[in-house]
Every structure is written in structure tokens, then in C-alpha cells.
Design an enzyme around this catalytic site. Structure first.
Site, PDB file in Angstrom:
ATOM      1  N   ASN A 584     -88.163 -36.665 -28.199  1.00 56.68           N
ATOM      2  CA  ASN A 584     -87.313 -37.765 -28.647  1.00 56.68           C
ATOM      3  C   ASN A 584     -85.885 -37.552 -28.176  1.00 56.68           C
ATOM      4  O   ASN A 584     -85.618 -36.736 -27.288  1.00 56.68           O
ATOM      5  CB  ASN A 584     -87.369 -37.862 -30.169  1.00 56.68           C
ATOM      6  CG  ASN A 584     -86.774 -36.625 -30.828  1.00 56.68           C
ATOM      7  OD1 ASN A 584     -87.056 -35.498 -30.418  1.00 56.68           O
ATOM      8  ND2 ASN A 584     -85.942 -36.817 -31.833  1.00 56.68           N
ATOM      9  N   CYS A 586     -83.519 -35.985 -29.556  1.00 60.33           N
ATOM     10  CA  CYS A 586     -82.940 -34.679 -29.883  1.00 60.33           C
ATOM     11  C   CYS A 586     -83.923 -33.529 -29.658  1.00 60.33           C
ATOM     12  O   CYS A 586     -83.683 -32.414 -30.122  1.00 60.33           O
ATOM     13  CB  CYS A 586     -82.444 -34.660 -31.324  1.00 60.33           C
ATOM     14  SG  CYS A 586     -81.281 -35.991 -31.693  1.00 60.33           S
ATOM     15  N   GLU A 588     -86.821 -32.586 -30.836  1.00 55.20           N
ATOM     16  CA  GLU A 588     -87.597 -31.884 -31.857  1.00 55.20           C
ATOM     17  C   GLU A 588     -88.914 -32.572 -32.197  1.00 55.20           C
ATOM     18  O   GLU A 588     -89.749 -31.987 -32.883  1.00 55.20           O
ATOM     19  CB  GLU A 588     -86.764 -31.695 -33.141  1.00 55.20           C
ATOM     20  CG  GLU A 588     -86.693 -32.890 -34.072  1.00 55.20           C
ATOM     21  CD  GLU A 588     -85.642 -33.899 -33.671  1.00 55.20           C
ATOM     22  OE1 GLU A 588     -85.258 -34.738 -34.502  1.00 55.20           O
ATOM     23  OE2 GLU A 588     -85.200 -33.849 -32.508  1.00 55.20           O
TER      24      GLU A 588
END
Length: 961
Positions: A584, A586, A588
Site C-alpha cells: 500500500n 506505506c 505495511e
């Protein structure tokens, strides 16, 4: 001494003149600013006097020719713009400046622009004038009484007694803070006819300037801001001026809450269903005293970005905010009052915090509560532009986006419909970039998206260049994050110094969905076909050359990030129903995507600091927190407002959530464990094992109560393969790679429960950056090491002085906390390593990010990764980057089985701005606090400058949390 008086010229800003534009001291801008002179008089602000003062300062240092110099003219124009920007950035909060504040900004601008001789002359002049005033014993006259302009324009007496009571209440119970010091500085900024908003702001600004000398002033500042918020909210709801101290509000919170709900529903901001709760029970559960636990950064962030408002007026107080979120998450519970109170108590305790979209939207008419959305883009115009439209719809309500672009054919590939050649992925990425900027998440923050591309795609080299500042701007995406989706085979070729072949996916369509050994077989077959001349679009190069270029661009532009395709898929519990094609925004989240399914994840984070004692983890408290948090996250899935059907279908079928942690370094420091140590690695292992154990157990309990998630059968879970067990699958795929498999809890018993009962959620854990929610809770972000112990943090709410309170406590205990230490911390960029009088044990405990070898971060992350069914946002800090260092660091991350990495952080050649301002906070409101004995010219503070890899604290990167 200056032959002419730039300081006095700034002080004499008299007859009103328009505020100039940042690039032109003589052009008009918003009028109406005022200056408080030292004698208490208030006069219109004349910005042209700043340019005059600067001109005379340069003239004094550089001689008579300076005034005629075009270079100096341009410098003064730029400096004037910077000064005005600093003064007026938060103009909505107050339009009056003290003369000292203006001079502080002049001084700071000169130092920032490295005109040190001119700045020194300016400083010396100010000091001499101060001595002259002291010698003459000239004191500003004290007005017998002051009036205040109320909201309706009427003049009323300024209630000094209430001001004193509010300030004293704000300092009550806090050590080493002084109400008198705050009141003295506040009174310096009062004048006859002051507005009500400025009066509320004055003590806040006064307290803020003291934070760097005593961290508890951050709590005082928050309490003073709370008083301003109470006046704003109560006046709005009552329809007339109203205010209440914290003590008075404790008795009013119940009635306020009812009025707040009623008005929020009438304003179409709150779901009317919340009014159908038993409001006596709900309001009776509110805990007004929890308004006192905020730091200033946390409450100001909530005030600016989270609290409900109507026509610019905030009417949601902190405990109403947490209860609104809790009620919104309990809407479909059977005993929803009891669950809402349970959720409220957890959120308001700061033991756990839901993600930003959940906090924004829970209990509202459009409850889009999910944090992250992952999509796969199809290889046709309909699919491409549908994906871009989906991005806009998903971003509108605060979702962070990850797009898999690997299926889109590359540059030069054949287009059958037109018998032409494709322009590749890049032009479409440009459109996606501009869409993210146009759809700015409801005006609360910029849209944010990350594009992923596999390393074998023929456009990979152009993809690497997307964030460069040179080249054809039509083939650049300056606002979009990018990430490499790297198969193991590529890094095996890098280590063997072998060749690497790039293909267009229209000729190799199966590579997109293949992983591990199956990918290797298919890839090598395509290489053989290319060697026989059977492929139309391909290119071969040395794998290590491409790897070096990937690392070079990562350092130069901060992108693309390095993420690893095979660990994400081999260890995915959901491999039986799809493929993980990207992460995604970020890095994670690792969930399956396809043209029919948009992956959705719902995030929240446990505050690890709240769950440690001097003896270690408080496992009982952690278990309770995780149980309640998992229930809240599971509720998100059913309550959620889905903007596209593919997201709803995917979320209801798989029900993934991502429980993470924050405050990791705070917990280490509470346990007296240095980040760069084996003990820290062991704590990372033990703490994540506990979170994983209880999260999986809680999902199993929910499955027993509510049923399994629909795609459970065939998953790794159903086969008794938990995250710790899936390490064996990765080891096997890598020819017997060795990973740590140690454990301490009853995993056999939990494994039996999971296979028998099932799980409610296909995925349970992911460690997000927590860039904003950690601020709310007043702890360190995520799993990050602190990059400074004293710094100015900049985000969308402004600039904030942040000081490591734990370090201050330790220094006080050893008699080392004084103004010289503050100056030393500023001089050394918030690092304790170079300060001789700090003991070695504290240097190790409070080492900052660039003082910690990045291998320690990777080793700790590897221990966490064995327990996590998704991934973690892992930033890497390299103090002195080189090609060799980056190569070693990222290869280590791959070998240790990490699924993803996030930003690369690196230092630039110039670290911290040095200035002579005393007692300065991020808004540069100087105050002679008297907190420490005076020392000569202490060096003030500004945020570190970082290398081109990434800004250390970019408010535009807060899309997940």
C-alpha cells in the site's frame, strides 16, 4: 554597533502599509496586522520597515555600496518574504505581533540564509539597546485596566482574574512549571482592545516557548488550548458567549454532550443513529479528567484536523470526539452502550488508537473508516481509467492508495486495436499523480498514492526516474510515491552477477501472478524465447547494474522504495484465493488484488509504552487491549462506507485488519534498553509475539461468536500454518535459508484452536507508520528510533517544539539539565553522543536514528516479521550513505526475510540551522523565561535538513495513520 538602527526601524513600524507579498516587500497583501510596542501601545504593522531595517543592517556591515547592489536588494526582498511568512503563517489565530517577535524573525531569517556577520551585528545591536533600556530603568507603563473586544464587537473589561485562574489551573499538578512565568509573558502581549481570540492565544504562545526548557510545558500548553476550545464549543452550542474552566467543565460535560450530539445531527455531521443510544448511560461514562493528558502537539493536531466543526467553529471537545468514534464503531453491537463505553475507555486512555480515517469518519454520515486500498490496474484503456477513477473515489474519504501497474504493457509494445505502439506505463502514472493532487481527501490532507512495478517490466528504468527533478516533466510524477516490487530471482541474479531481462507484460502475462520457483521456471523460459528471437519487446542488462541504479535513485529521490514480492506471497495466508501484487502507500499491507477485488485494510495501533512496567511487558493489560482493539477493527468492516463495489466485496469476503504498535522506542527507554542492542532485538521479538498471540486469539474468539471469514477454507490458517510456521515455507523456497524461530508462548494450543474454530479475519497484523496518531497519544512513531531528542516538528498543524521528556528526567536526576545542556542539544542536532558531560549509558539509551547502525533496525524488524501476517513500515537510516552501504543494508533486509522497506533516511551535508534566538519554539515567539540562569547567546533550534532521500517528517506522507 550599527551606525543606523535596523532594530529601531522594525520597532517603529508605524503608519499602516499593506503587508507585502513574499517576493516583493512593496506589494500588497492582507492588511490589518498590528504591532505591540514595548510601551504597550498598539500601532498598525508596516512591513516596509522590515526591508528598511534589513537594508541598514547590510549597509552597516558591507559598506555604502551595498545599498546600490542588486544582489543585496534581491536578498532583502527574499528575506522580507521569509519574515512575513513566519509572522503570518497562522494569521487566523491572531493578527498582532510584539516588536520582539518581529525582531526575532529578522534575526532568524538572517541566520537561516547564512548572513552571519549581518546577523551578528543585528544581535549585538539588540543586546546593547536592551542594556540601555535596563540602565535607564525604563519600564513600560502598566495600564490600570484593559478592555477586550468580544465576539459581537462590544468592548468589555478584560477579566485578569479569570486569566490567572486558567493559567494556574493549567499548571496544577505538573512539576517544574511556573504559572507566574507564563502570566508575565502573557501580560507582555496584552493591549487595550485585544480580541477574545488573541487573549485566548496569548497564554498558549507564552507556554509554548518554554517547552524546550521543560517538557511539562507541553502539557500546560495543551490545557490552555483546551480552555480556548471549550469557549469556542460552548459558545457555539449555547448561541451566546460561554466559557468554563476544566474544573467547571467536569460538571457540564454531560449536558454539553447531549447538546453536541443534537447540534452535530442538525448540521448533518453526525449520524442520527447515535441519538438512539441510551445517552444517560453514555454521557455518564465520559471522563473529563482525560482532557488533561494531552501534550500540545496532540491536542493541536486534533483541533486542526479531527474535531467536528461548522463554518470553521469547532464544537467537539476531546472526550466527545472519542465517544463519537466509539459509538460509531459500536453501532451494530447487541449491547451497544456497553461496547461503546468499552471502546471509549480504550481510545481515551491512549492505550490504543484507531487510524486517522476511522477517527475522521466514525459516527458520521459517511463512515469511510478504512485506511488502505490496494488495486491492480488492467491492461486496457477502460481498466486504466477505471483504476484512476477508483483512486479518486477511494481518496475522497481519506484512504491511502497502492496501485499495481505491472500488467500495463510497456513502451513499444504492440496495440492490436490501433496497430500502433504503446507509450508504456509512465503517461498513465502522470495522470494518476495529478488525480491524487486534485482529490485532496475532503480538504483534510493531500491525496496520496503509491505506484508499484515489478523489476522485470520493460519500463522499469523510466519508472526509476519518475521522481527526478530533471528531464521531461511530462514523464515525471513529483507527488506520487513509487515502489519496486522485487522478485527473489532478481536478487539471486544480483548476487551471482548474472544477466536480467526486461519484458513487456502483454508478452509475459503469467509472470504477474507467479512467485517463487514457478516464477523462475516461467521467467527463464521467456529468456530462452527472447534468445531465440521469439519476443518482440525485451531488453537485457546486468542485474547488478539495475540494482545499483535502483539504489542510486532511492538515495537521490527517495523513490522507488524496495519491497519484496516473494516473501509477501509465500508467507501470505491467503495464497489459495489470489496473489499479492503490491503493498500500500506505506508498505505495511500485503493483501491480494485483482481486477475484480480491491484490497482494503483497517488499521489501529497499540501504544506499547502504556503496556510496559519496570519489570517488562504488562501482558494482562496488553491482552485486554488487543481483544478490544480487534473487536473494534472487525466492526469497521461491517459499518464501513464503501465507495466502490470491488472494495466492499473484497473486504467482506476476507475481513482483513491490521493491528500494529507504536511507542516502541519509548518502551525501550522505559525499560532502559538501548535501541542498538541484542536486548532491543529480543524485546522486539517478545513484544510482537505477545501482540500476535493475542490478536490471533481475539480473531479466533470473534470467529466463535460471529463466524469465520468466508474464504477461510484452504488458507494457511485452516492448515494450521501460523505466521511463525510460514517461515518454513520461505526457508524452503530459498534453499534452506536460516531464520530465527524461537518462541515463548503456547502456540501449539492456539494453532489447535485456529484450525478447529477458524478466524474472523484473514489477516490480523500490520505495523503502520502512525505518523499522526502517535502525536495524539504523545509517543514515538511506530517502531521508529528517535531522530532527535530536541527538534521542531513540522506538519499540517504547524511547527512544534518536541523534546524527549524521558531524557530530560534522566538528566535532571543527575543534575545535568540546565540552559547550557539545551544549547548543546541544539548545537548537536538533538544528539547526545557528542556532549562530553552526558554519561555513556545515557548516550547509548538516547542514541538517535543516525547513531544506530541500520543493521539493528533490520534485525529487530526480522524478529517482528516472523509473527506478522502482513508487513511493517520500516524506515532505514543511513548516516553516511555510500553505494556499498546501501547495497549491504538492503541485501540484509532481503536475506532476513523482510517483506517490505519504506523510506530511506539520510543526512545532508548541512544538518541544523543555528540561530541566536533564546527560548524559541516553532512559531518563534521568543520569551525570556527566567527558567535557567542567563547564559550568553544560546543557540536556538530548527529542524534538521536531510538529504535528497526524503524529508524526515513530511506531513504529506500521513495517509495511513
Amino acid at each position: 554597533m550599527l551606525p543606523m538602527s535596523p532594530s529601531l526601524e522594525a520597532e517603529r513600524a508605524g503608519a499602516h502599509a499593506p503587508v507585502p507579498h513574499a517576493t516583493s516587500p512593496s506589494s500588497a497583501a492582507t492588511p490589518g496586522y498590528q504591532v505591540i510596542r514595548r510601551n504597550g501601545a498598539v500601532t498598525p504593522f508596516d512591513a516596509s520597515k522590515i526591508a528598511v531595517a534589513l537594508t541598514k543592517a547590510f549597509l552597516a556591515v558591507e559598506g555604502g555600496n551595498a545599498a546600490a547592489s542588486r544582489r543585496v536588494h534581491d536578498i532583502i526582498e527574499e528575506l522580507t518574504g521569509q519574515i512575513l511568512g513566519g509572522l503570518t503563517r497562522r494569521a487566523d489565530a491572531g493578527r498582532t505581533f510584539h516588536i520582539e517577535d518581529i525582531q526575532d524573525q529578522v534575526e532568524l531569517a538572517l541566520m537561516r540564509s547564512e548572513h552571519h556577520k549581518v546577523a551578528r551585528a543585528y544581535v549585538l545591536y539588540r543586546e546593547e539597546r536592551a542594556r540601555e533600556r535596563a540602565a535607564a530603568k525604563v519600564a513600560p507603563p502598566v495600564a490600570p485596566s484593559l478592555s477586550m473586544v468580544a465576539a459581537d464587537g462590544a468592548r468589555v473589561p478584560l477579566d485578569m482574574a479569570r486569566l490567572q485562574a486558567v493559567v494556574r489551573e493549567a499548571t496544577d499538578g505538573l512539576a517544574d512549571v511556573s504559572a507566574e512565568t507564563i502570566l508575565t509573558e502573557t501580560q507582555r502581549n496584552l493591549y487595550d482592545g485585544i480580541s477574545q481570540d488573541e487573549l485566548a492565544l496569548a497564554p498558549i504562545l507564552a507556554a509554548r516557548t518554554l517547552i524546550e526548557t521543560e517538557p511539562n510545558y507541553a502539557r500546560v500548553s495543551a490545557r490552555l488550548l483546551a480552555d480556548k476550545l471549550r469557549r469556542e464549543a460552548l459558545s457555539f452550542l449555547d448561541g451566546r458567549p460561554a466559557q468554563a474552566t476544566q474544573a467547571e467543565m467536569a460538571a457540564r460535560y454531560r449536558d454539553y454532550f447531549r447538546a453536541y450530539l443534537k447540534r452535530g445531527i442538525a448540521e448533518e455531521l453526525i449520524d442520527p443513529e447515535l441519538a438512539r443510544f441510551d445517552l444517560d448511560e453514555i454521557a455518564g461514562a465520559l471522563l473529563p479528567e482525560r482532557d488533561l493528558q494531552f501534550d500540545y502537539l496532540g491536542l493541536q493536531t486534533l483541533y486542526d484536523r479531527y474535531f467536528l466543526h461548522a463554518r470553521g467553529t469547532r464544537f467537539e471537545l476531546p472526550q466527545a470526539f472519542f465517544m463519537r468514534v466509539a459509538m460509531g464503531l459500536a453501532l451494530r453491537e447487541i449491547d451497544r452502550e456497553a461496547r461503546a463505553i468499552e471502546f471509549y475507555r480504550l481510545l481515551s486512555s491512549f492505550d490504543f488508537m484507531a487510524s486517522t480515517p476511522t477517527l475522521f469518519n466514525a459516527g458520521t454520515l459517511r463512515p469511510q473508516l478504512s485506511s488502505c486500498f490496494l488495486t491492480t490496474v488492467a491492461d486496457d484503456l477502460d481498466g486504466i481509467f477505471k483504476a484512476i477513477k477508483d483512486n479518486a473515489l477511494l481518496a475522497k474519504y481519506s484512504g491511502g492508495l497502492g496501485n499495481d501497474w505491472t500488467q500495463v504493457r510497456g513502451l513499444g509494445a504492440h496495440i492490436k486495436g490501433t496497430n500502433g505502439e504503446s507509450q508504456g506505463v509512465v503517461p498513465f502514472l502522470k495522470v494518476a499523480n495529478d488525480t491524487a493532487i486534485a482529490v485532496n481527501q475532503g480538504g483534510k490532507r493531500k491525496g496520496a498514492v503509491c505506484a508499484y512495478l515489478e523489476t522485470w517490466h520493460v519500463d522499469i528504468e523510466e519508472f526509476l526516474d519518475l521522481r527526478k527533478n530533471t528531464g521531461d516533466d511530462r514523464r515525471r510524477t513529483h507527488d506520487m510515491n513509487t515502489a519496486n516490487w522485487v522478485p527473489d530471482l532478481f536478487l539471486e541474479r544480483v548476487e551471482a552477477d548474472g544477466p536480467w531481462t526486461l519484458f513487456s507484460p502483454d508478452e509475459t502475462p503469467d509472470l504477474h501472478d507467479l512467485t517463487g520457483a514457478a516464477f523462475k521456471v516461467a521467467y527463464e523460459a521467456y529468456e530462452a524465447r527472447a534468445a531465440r528471437g521469439e519476443m518482440k519487446v525485451f531488453r537485457q542488462l546486468r542485474a547488478i547494474d539495475l540494482w545499483r541504479r535502483m539504489l542510486t535513485l532511492l538515495f537521490e529521490t527517495g523513490h522507488p522504495w524496495i519491497t519484496f514480492k516473494d516473501p509477501c506471497n509465500i508467507r501470505s495466508p491467503q495464497g489459495h484465493v489470489g496473489v499479492v501484487h503490491s503493498s500500500n502507500l506505506c508498505t505495511e499491507i500485503t493483501l491480494n488484488t485483482s481486477e475484480d477485488e480491491v484490497a482494503v485494510c483497517n488499521l489501529g495501533s497499540v501504544n506499547l509504552l502504556a503496556h510496559v512496567t519496570p519489570d517488562g511487558l504488562d501482558r494482562e493489560r496488553l491482552a485486554q487491549t488487543v481483544r478490544t482493539a480487534m473487536r473494534m477493527l472487525d466492526n469497521v468492516i461491517d459499518i464501513n462506507f464503501y465507495t466502490i463495489p470491488e472494495a466492499r466485496r473484497s473486504n467482506l469476503r476476507h475481513r482483513p485488519v491490521g493491528l500494529g504498535i507504536m511507542g516502541f522506542q519509548d518502551a525501550l527507554q522505559a525499560l532502559r534498553i538501548p535501541y542498538g542492542s541484542e536486548a532491543a532485538v529480543r524485546f522486539a521479538d517478545a513484544s510482537m509475539e505477545a501482540v500476535s498471540f493475542h490478536a490471533i486469539g481475539a480473531s479466533c474468539d470473534l470467529a466463535d461468536e460471529r463466524g469465520r471469514y468466508p474464504s477461510f477454507e484452504g488458507s494457511l490458517w485452516s492448515q494450521g500454518v501460523l505466521p511463525i510456521d510460514s517461515l518454513d515455507l520461505l526457508s524452503e523456497a530459498r534453499g534452506g535459508a536460516d531464520f530465527d524461530r524461537s518462541s515463548t508462548l503456547d502456540w501449539d494450543g492456539l494453532r489447535a484452536r485456529v484450525t478447529t474454530t477458524g478466524l474472523r479475519n484473514s489477516n490480523c497484523m500490520a505495523i503502520a507508520p502512525t505518523a499522526t496518531i502517535s502525536n495524539i497519544c504523545g509517543v514515538s512513531q511506530s517502531i521508529e528510533p528517535a531522530y532527535q531528542n530536541l527538534f521542531v516538528k513540522s506538519n499540517m498543524s504547524g511547527d512544534f517544539t518536541v523534546v524527549n521528556a524521558a531524557l530530560v528526567r534522566d538528566l535532571k536526576a543527575r543534575g545535568l539539565w540546565d540552559e547550557v545542556m539545551v544549547s548543546d542539544l541544539k548545537y548537536y542536532d538533538g544528539s547526545v553522543g557528542s556532549i562530553d558531560r552526558i554519561p555513556d549509558d545515557l548516550k547509548a539509551l538516547y542514541a538517535t536514528a543516525f547513531e544506530i547502525e541500520p543493521a539493528w533496525l533490520i534485525e529487530a524488524a526480522a524478529r517482528r516479521q516472523k509473527w506478522i501476517d502482513q508487513a511493517q513500515s520500516l524506515n532505514l537510516y543511513v548516516a553516511n550513505p555510500s553505494g556499498r552501504k546501501l547495497d549491504e543494508t538492503y541485501r540484509l533486509a532481503w536475506r532476513r526475510g523482510l517483506k517490505t522497506t519504506y523510506y530511506l533516511r539520510s543526512r545532508s551535508a548541512t544538518h541544523v540551522e543555528k540561530s541566536t534566538l533564546k527560548g524559541t519554539d516553532g512559531k518563534l515567539n521568543a520569551v525570556a523565561s527566567g527558567a535557567f540562569p542567563a547564559v550568553a547567546a544560546p543557540i536556538s533550534l530548527a529542524e534538521s535538513a536531510f538529504g535528497p532521500a526524503c524529508s524526515i517528517d513530511d506531513p504529506d506522507c500521513e495517509a495511513c495513520q
